[in-house]
Motif scaffolding. Structure first.
Motif, PDB file in Angstrom:
ATOM      1  N   GLN A 220      -4.329 -15.607  13.607  1.00  0.00           N
ATOM      2  CA  GLN A 220      -3.072 -15.126  13.035  1.00  0.00           C
ATOM      3  C   GLN A 220      -2.800 -15.756  11.674  1.00  0.00           C
ATOM      4  O   GLN A 220      -2.246 -15.125  10.781  1.00  0.00           O
ATOM      5  CB  GLN A 220      -1.919 -15.412  13.991  1.00  0.00           C
ATOM      6  CG  GLN A 220      -0.639 -14.661  13.626  1.00  0.00           C
ATOM      7  CD  GLN A 220       0.438 -14.794  14.691  1.00  0.00           C
ATOM      8  OE1 GLN A 220       0.170 -15.195  15.809  1.00  0.00           O
ATOM      9  NE2 GLN A 220       1.661 -14.466  14.334  1.00  0.00           N
TER      10      GLN A 220
ATOM     11  N   TRP B 285      -4.760 -13.581   9.372  1.00  0.00           N
ATOM     12  CA  TRP B 285      -4.241 -12.218   9.371  1.00  0.00           C
ATOM     13  C   TRP B 285      -2.949 -12.110   8.573  1.00  0.00           C
ATOM     14  O   TRP B 285      -2.765 -11.179   7.777  1.00  0.00           O
ATOM     15  CB  TRP B 285      -4.013 -11.781  10.820  1.00  0.00           C
ATOM     16  CG  TRP B 285      -3.378 -10.443  10.986  1.00  0.00           C
ATOM     17  CD1 TRP B 285      -3.985  -9.219  10.890  1.00  0.00           C
ATOM     18  CD2 TRP B 285      -2.001 -10.182  11.292  1.00  0.00           C
ATOM     19  NE1 TRP B 285      -3.069  -8.215  11.123  1.00  0.00           N
ATOM     20  CE2 TRP B 285      -1.836  -8.786  11.377  1.00  0.00           C
ATOM     21  CE3 TRP B 285      -0.895 -11.000  11.520  1.00  0.00           C
ATOM     22  CZ2 TRP B 285      -0.617  -8.190  11.665  1.00  0.00           C
ATOM     23  CZ3 TRP B 285       0.322 -10.408  11.806  1.00  0.00           C
ATOM     24  CH2 TRP B 285       0.449  -9.027  11.879  1.00  0.00           C
TER      25      TRP B 285
ATOM     26  N   THR C  68      -9.876  -9.936   9.916  1.00  0.00           N
ATOM     27  CA  THR C  68      -9.931 -10.927  10.983  1.00  0.00           C
ATOM     28  C   THR C  68     -10.594 -10.324  12.212  1.00  0.00           C
ATOM     29  O   THR C  68     -10.334  -9.170  12.576  1.00  0.00           O
ATOM     30  CB  THR C  68      -8.521 -11.431  11.346  1.00  0.00           C
ATOM     31  OG1 THR C  68      -7.649 -10.321  11.572  1.00  0.00           O
ATOM     32  CG2 THR C  68      -7.953 -12.295  10.235  1.00  0.00           C
TER      33      THR C  68
ATOM     34  N   PHE D 139       0.535  -9.547  16.804  1.00  0.00           N
ATOM     35  CA  PHE D 139       0.027  -8.889  15.609  1.00  0.00           C
ATOM     36  C   PHE D 139       0.744  -7.567  15.334  1.00  0.00           C
ATOM     37  O   PHE D 139       0.301  -6.782  14.498  1.00  0.00           O
ATOM     38  CB  PHE D 139      -1.482  -8.667  15.745  1.00  0.00           C
ATOM     39  CG  PHE D 139      -2.256  -9.956  15.798  1.00  0.00           C
ATOM     40  CD1 PHE D 139      -2.753 -10.534  14.651  1.00  0.00           C
ATOM     41  CD2 PHE D 139      -2.441 -10.613  17.006  1.00  0.00           C
ATOM     42  CE1 PHE D 139      -3.441 -11.735  14.696  1.00  0.00           C
ATOM     43  CE2 PHE D 139      -3.137 -11.811  17.068  1.00  0.00           C
ATOM     44  CZ  PHE D 139      -3.638 -12.382  15.909  1.00  0.00           C
TER      45      PHE D 139
ATOM     46  N   PRO E 169      -6.379  -6.925  13.783  1.00  0.00           N
ATOM     47  CA  PRO E 169      -7.669  -7.596  13.944  1.00  0.00           C
ATOM     48  C   PRO E 169      -8.616  -6.771  14.821  1.00  0.00           C
ATOM     49  O   PRO E 169      -8.188  -5.887  15.571  1.00  0.00           O
ATOM     50  CB  PRO E 169      -7.306  -8.911  14.642  1.00  0.00           C
ATOM     51  CG  PRO E 169      -5.842  -9.058  14.471  1.00  0.00           C
ATOM     52  CD  PRO E 169      -5.280  -7.684  14.380  1.00  0.00           C
TER      53      PRO E 169
END
Length: 237
Positions: free
Chosen positions: A58, A61, A74, A88, A97
């Motif tokens: 994260q 990201w 990612t 996310f 991701p």
């Protein structure tokens, strides 16, 4: 019971060493690595091969929140799917991701040119953390960064690893994170991420620019309330 029980008795340990690092650990790494500037310059992804819920990923990201030039792909993988997709969804405009299920030590190639950043398992199989580090060094296109208890640095077993592959830097977290077992976070509630009792550090290798023996840098990352004092690794070298 405090959140940090990863170093406790085996009866209380997670059988696959699934311990959830607080996201600020990876954020401090990202700040030290200039928001993954080298990876962005080379068009590389960030791969966490033991990603658990995805906290470490994260931090890479969310890089995109700084602007389009900070976007970085990612990728996460793990033995078991514990990925927290809801984390996310906070920024729906960002590319999600990629995740896949795999045993990292059986992977013969990275899913894309990448740097490998992870909080690896370190005890459920003897020598597994070193195996992760050595394997990551063969698959990474740029950097390998692993988050480990600081005591892991001092060992006859690790002497050969650090002799064969001197790290570029060791980044000591000066605030102790809590790392509760992922399957007990809900039951522990507010205690899950409080009362860290173990010192941790990031060990960083740059496989594109191997470090000469004796040239490893030691850097202390400040407590969170002094986070603005973090210097970039490139400035420190």
């Amino acid at each position: 019971m405090r959140g940090e029980i990863s170093s406790g008795r085996h009866a209380k340990r997670h059988p696959l060493d699934w311990y959830v690092d607080e996201i600020w650990c990876a954020r401090q790494l990202a700040d030290t690595l200039d928001k993954f500037a080298l990876e962005r310059a080379d068009g590389l992804a960030i791969w966490d091969p033991c990603c658990g819920m995805g906290n470490t990923m994260q931090a890479a990201w969310e890089n995109a929140e700084w602007g389009p030039e900070y976007v970085i792909d990612t990728i996460g993988s793990d033995l078991v799917d514990n990925f927290d997709w809801e984390a996310f969804d906070a920024c729906p405009d960002l590319k999600r991701p990629r995740w896949f299920q795999a045993d990292f030590l059986e992977q013969t190639a990275a899913p894309a040119p990448c740097s490998i950043i992870c909080n690896p398992p370190y005890s459920y199989v003897k020598g597994i953390a070193e195996a992760f580090a050595r394997h990551a060094l063969t698959l990474s296109s740029r950097r390998v960064c692993i988050l480990m208890p600081s005591k892991w640095l001092a060992s006859q077993a690790r002497y050969q690893l650090f002799t064969d592959h001197p790290p570029q830097a060791v980044l000591h977290l000066c605030q102790r994170p809590s790392m509760p077992p992922g399957d007990r976070i809900a039951a522990m509630g507010k205690r899950a991420f409080s009362g860290g009792m173990t010192d941790y550090c990031w060990i960083v290798w740059d496989v594109k620019r191997p470090t000469i023996a004796g040239q490893t840098r030691t850097i202390w990352l400040p407590p969170l309330h002094r986070n603005s004092e973090i210097l970039s690794l490139e400035e420190a070298l």
